[in-house]
Write a protein that holds these residues in place. Structure first.
Motif, mmCIF file in Angstrom:
data_model
loop_
_atom_site.group_PDB
_atom_site.id
_atom_site.type_symbol
_atom_site.label_atom_id
_atom_site.label_comp_id
_atom_site.label_asym_id
_atom_site.label_seq_id
_atom_site.Cartn_x
_atom_site.Cartn_y
_atom_site.Cartn_z
ATOM 1 N N VAL A 46 0.897 -1.205 0.076
ATOM 2 C CA VAL A 46 -0.033 0.057 0.085
ATOM 3 C C VAL A 46 0.897 1.178 -0.192
ATOM 4 O O VAL A 46 1.736 1.306 0.610
ATOM 5 N N SER A 47 0.666 2.307 -0.869
ATOM 6 C CA SER A 47 1.100 3.493 -1.003
ATOM 7 C C SER A 47 0.365 4.286 -0.136
ATOM 8 O O SER A 47 -0.970 4.140 0.176
ATOM 9 N N SER A 48 0.877 5.712 0.152
ATOM 10 C CA SER A 48 -0.051 6.755 0.708
ATOM 11 C C SER A 48 -1.009 7.196 -0.222
ATOM 12 O O SER A 48 -2.106 7.428 0.417
ATOM 13 N N ILE A 49 -1.047 6.963 -1.451
ATOM 14 C CA ILE A 49 -2.100 7.477 -2.079
ATOM 15 C C ILE A 49 -3.328 6.226 -2.021
ATOM 16 O O ILE A 49 -4.376 6.592 -1.990
ATOM 17 N N LEU A 83 -8.328 3.742 0.979
ATOM 18 C CA LEU A 83 -8.715 2.803 2.094
ATOM 19 C C LEU A 83 -9.560 3.650 2.905
ATOM 20 O O LEU A 83 -10.783 3.388 3.250
ATOM 21 N N ILE A 84 -9.557 5.094 3.063
ATOM 22 C CA ILE A 84 -10.100 5.832 3.870
ATOM 23 C C ILE A 84 -11.628 5.907 3.453
ATOM 24 O O ILE A 84 -12.509 5.589 4.078
ATOM 25 N N VAL A 85 -11.572 6.194 2.035
ATOM 26 C CA VAL A 85 -13.198 6.378 1.324
ATOM 27 C C VAL A 85 -13.680 5.027 1.520
ATOM 28 O O VAL A 85 -14.947 5.056 1.726
ATOM 29 N N HIS A 112 -2.935 4.582 11.579
ATOM 30 C CA HIS A 112 -4.377 4.048 11.767
ATOM 31 C C HIS A 112 -4.597 3.051 10.543
ATOM 32 O O HIS A 112 -5.609 2.256 10.632
ATOM 33 N N PHE A 113 -3.671 3.110 9.278
ATOM 34 C CA PHE A 113 -3.903 2.178 8.204
ATOM 35 C C PHE A 113 -3.131 1.226 7.962
ATOM 36 O O PHE A 113 -3.053 0.547 6.979
ATOM 37 N N ARG A 114 -2.157 1.204 8.931
ATOM 38 C CA ARG A 114 -0.732 0.122 8.476
ATOM 39 C C ARG A 114 -1.426 -1.242 8.429
ATOM 40 O O ARG A 114 -0.699 -2.097 7.788
ATOM 41 N N THR A 115 -2.248 -1.674 9.222
ATOM 42 C CA THR A 115 -2.672 -3.082 9.447
ATOM 43 C C THR A 115 -4.082 -3.275 9.336
ATOM 44 O O THR A 115 -4.853 -2.216 9.585
ATOM 45 N N VAL A 116 -4.629 -4.280 8.959
ATOM 46 C CA VAL A 116 -6.126 -4.622 9.074
ATOM 47 C C VAL A 116 -6.536 -4.355 10.623
ATOM 48 O O VAL A 116 -7.897 -4.190 10.855
ATOM 49 N N ASP A 117 -5.904 -5.064 11.524
ATOM 50 C CA ASP A 117 -6.100 -4.935 12.701
ATOM 51 C C ASP A 117 -6.383 -3.460 13.323
ATOM 52 O O ASP A 117 -7.310 -3.193 13.925
#
Length: 85
Positions: free
Chosen positions: A38-41, A46-48, A67-72
């Motif tokens: 995953v890239s920052s883009i 993911l946020i959306v 907050h978006f590094r892992t599924v957990d």
């Protein structure tokens, strides 16, 4: 780490979205950025996805990459935001 049933209801759609987009089965504790999946883009996508799928708003201090590094971590974020709604 054991996943609570309610957490599985959140983690499942997140994992499915990631698998569809990256073509890789992602373990819930895998660092998506460190692994290069995953890239920052893509984090914006993911946020959306999280906002639309779980009817939440991710704003302010919740917009940290950590907050978006892992599924957990995403599952925890969604759980917390839904509880506060």
């Amino acid at each position: 780490m054991t996943v609570e049933p309610i957490s599985a209801d959140i983690a499942g759609p997140i994992t499915a979205f990631l698998a569809e987009r990256t073509k890789v089965d992602v373990p819930p504790d895998q660092d998506l950025f460190a692994s290069g999946l995953v890239s920052s883009i893509f984090a914006m996508e993911l946020i959306v996805h999280l906002e639309q799928t779980f009817d939440i708003a991710i704003t302010g201090s919740d917009l940290r990459l950590d907050h978006f590094r892992t599924v957990d971590r995403m599952t925890g974020l969604v759980t917390r935001l839904r509880a506060g709604a």
